[in-house]
Scaffold this motif. Sequence first.
Motif, PDB file in Angstrom:
ATOM      1  N   ALA A 114      14.999  -1.942 -22.558  1.00  0.00           N
ATOM      2  CA  ALA A 114      15.625  -1.481 -23.795  1.00  0.00           C
ATOM      3  C   ALA A 114      15.850   0.021 -23.707  1.00  0.00           C
ATOM      4  O   ALA A 114      15.085   0.743 -23.058  1.00  0.00           O
ATOM      5  N   GLY A 115      16.904   0.502 -24.343  1.00  0.00           N
ATOM      6  CA  GLY A 115      17.180   1.926 -24.322  1.00  0.00           C
ATOM      7  C   GLY A 115      18.204   2.324 -25.359  1.00  0.00           C
ATOM      8  O   GLY A 115      18.829   1.488 -26.003  1.00  0.00           O
ATOM      9  N   ARG A 116      18.356   3.622 -25.499  1.00  0.00           N
ATOM     10  CA  ARG A 116      19.301   4.202 -26.446  1.00  0.00           C
ATOM     11  C   ARG A 116      20.418   4.862 -25.646  1.00  0.00           C
ATOM     12  O   ARG A 116      20.194   5.842 -24.949  1.00  0.00           O
ATOM     13  N   VAL A 117      21.628   4.335 -25.755  1.00  0.00           N
ATOM     14  CA  VAL A 117      22.770   4.895 -25.031  1.00  0.00           C
ATOM     15  C   VAL A 117      23.232   6.155 -25.741  1.00  0.00           C
ATOM     16  O   VAL A 117      23.396   6.177 -26.962  1.00  0.00           O
ATOM     17  N   GLU A 118      23.441   7.210 -24.960  1.00  0.00           N
ATOM     18  CA  GLU A 118      23.814   8.520 -25.484  1.00  0.00           C
ATOM     19  C   GLU A 118      25.306   8.809 -25.333  1.00  0.00           C
ATOM     20  O   GLU A 118      25.904   9.442 -26.185  1.00  0.00           O
ATOM     21  N   ASN A 119      25.890   8.413 -24.196  1.00  0.00           N
ATOM     22  CA  ASN A 119      27.305   8.711 -23.956  1.00  0.00           C
ATOM     23  C   ASN A 119      27.882   7.778 -22.902  1.00  0.00           C
ATOM     24  O   ASN A 119      27.155   7.069 -22.215  1.00  0.00           O
ATOM     25  N   PHE A 120      29.207   7.815 -22.803  1.00  0.00           N
ATOM     26  CA  PHE A 120      29.951   6.986 -21.848  1.00  0.00           C
ATOM     27  C   PHE A 120      30.995   7.846 -21.147  1.00  0.00           C
ATOM     28  O   PHE A 120      31.525   8.791 -21.735  1.00  0.00           O
ATOM     29  N   GLN A 121      31.305   7.492 -19.899  1.00  0.00           N
ATOM     30  CA  GLN A 121      32.384   8.165 -19.181  1.00  0.00           C
ATOM     31  C   GLN A 121      33.141   7.142 -18.347  1.00  0.00           C
ATOM     32  O   GLN A 121      32.653   6.671 -17.326  1.00  0.00           O
ATOM     33  N   PRO A 122      34.363   6.793 -18.778  1.00  0.00           N
ATOM     34  CA  PRO A 122      35.193   5.909 -17.962  1.00  0.00           C
ATOM     35  C   PRO A 122      35.804   6.702 -16.811  1.00  0.00           C
ATOM     36  O   PRO A 122      36.086   7.893 -16.949  1.00  0.00           O
ATOM     37  N   SER A 129      33.668  12.804 -21.003  1.00  0.00           N
ATOM     38  CA  SER A 129      32.429  12.103 -21.304  1.00  0.00           C
ATOM     39  C   SER A 129      32.378  12.032 -22.823  1.00  0.00           C
ATOM     40  O   SER A 129      32.567  13.033 -23.505  1.00  0.00           O
ATOM     41  N   TYR A 130      32.183  10.847 -23.351  1.00  0.00           N
ATOM     42  CA  TYR A 130      32.214  10.619 -24.791  1.00  0.00           C
ATOM     43  C   TYR A 130      30.792  10.486 -25.318  1.00  0.00           C
ATOM     44  O   TYR A 130      30.146   9.461 -25.131  1.00  0.00           O
ATOM     45  N   GLY A 131      30.301  11.551 -25.961  1.00  0.00           N
ATOM     46  CA  GLY A 131      28.982  11.512 -26.577  1.00  0.00           C
ATOM     47  C   GLY A 131      29.073  10.785 -27.903  1.00  0.00           C
ATOM     48  O   GLY A 131      29.984  11.040 -28.688  1.00  0.00           O
ATOM     49  N   LEU A 132      28.147   9.888 -28.135  1.00  0.00           N
ATOM     50  CA  LEU A 132      28.158   9.126 -29.385  1.00  0.00           C
ATOM     51  C   LEU A 132      27.631   9.979 -30.530  1.00  0.00           C
ATOM     52  O   LEU A 132      26.659  10.719 -30.361  1.00  0.00           O
TER      53      LEU A 132
END
Length: 183
Positions: free
Chosen positions: A37-45, A81-84
């Motif tokens: 389990a974890g907390r996602v912080e950001n995504f980068q396509p 990079s897309y920070g939530l």
Amino acid sequence: FRQTLSLYSGITGGNRNLDIPPNTLAVTQNFHVMRKAGRVENFQPHMHLRGKAFRFEAIFPDGREEILLDVPRYDFNWQNSYGLAEPKFLPQGTQIRCKAAYDNSEENLANPDPTATVHWGDQTWEEMMIGYFDAAPAASLKLPGTKNERTSQFVALAKEGKAKLNDELKALAAKSLASDQGL
């Protein structure tokens, strides 16, 4: 996963089996399973010149699905990079699905050769499909309603005027708080 401070970085695995025929639109997908389990912080396509759209989705262990990030007009020149705004908690067993769309046609003005079949490669005239993300493992998270003992101790000492901060740390804090630029 490689450890980065309290974060771990994940990759959806990347689809190395890209085979995009000439003058076509293509879609590919890939999955990553959250082993913890974890907390996602950001995504980068990440794609190259034929990349047109990218989406990250969660498939939860109970079967529910949720779009985590949708980039409907991907642009190779803007690899963000897309920070939530609010990190997203994902339970163990959640699948992160990445979907990527490509335009290998003459309509894509960035396409260097719409007559070529495109495969995976490092060069911009080749293609990639990688979904990066950063997440904090649940074991390192402070859960609501729980106490962090070290923080509680520091707050108690600060209230008594006994908290110890060295002079260098105090100077750095004062400098960073002096302006938005410094911060």
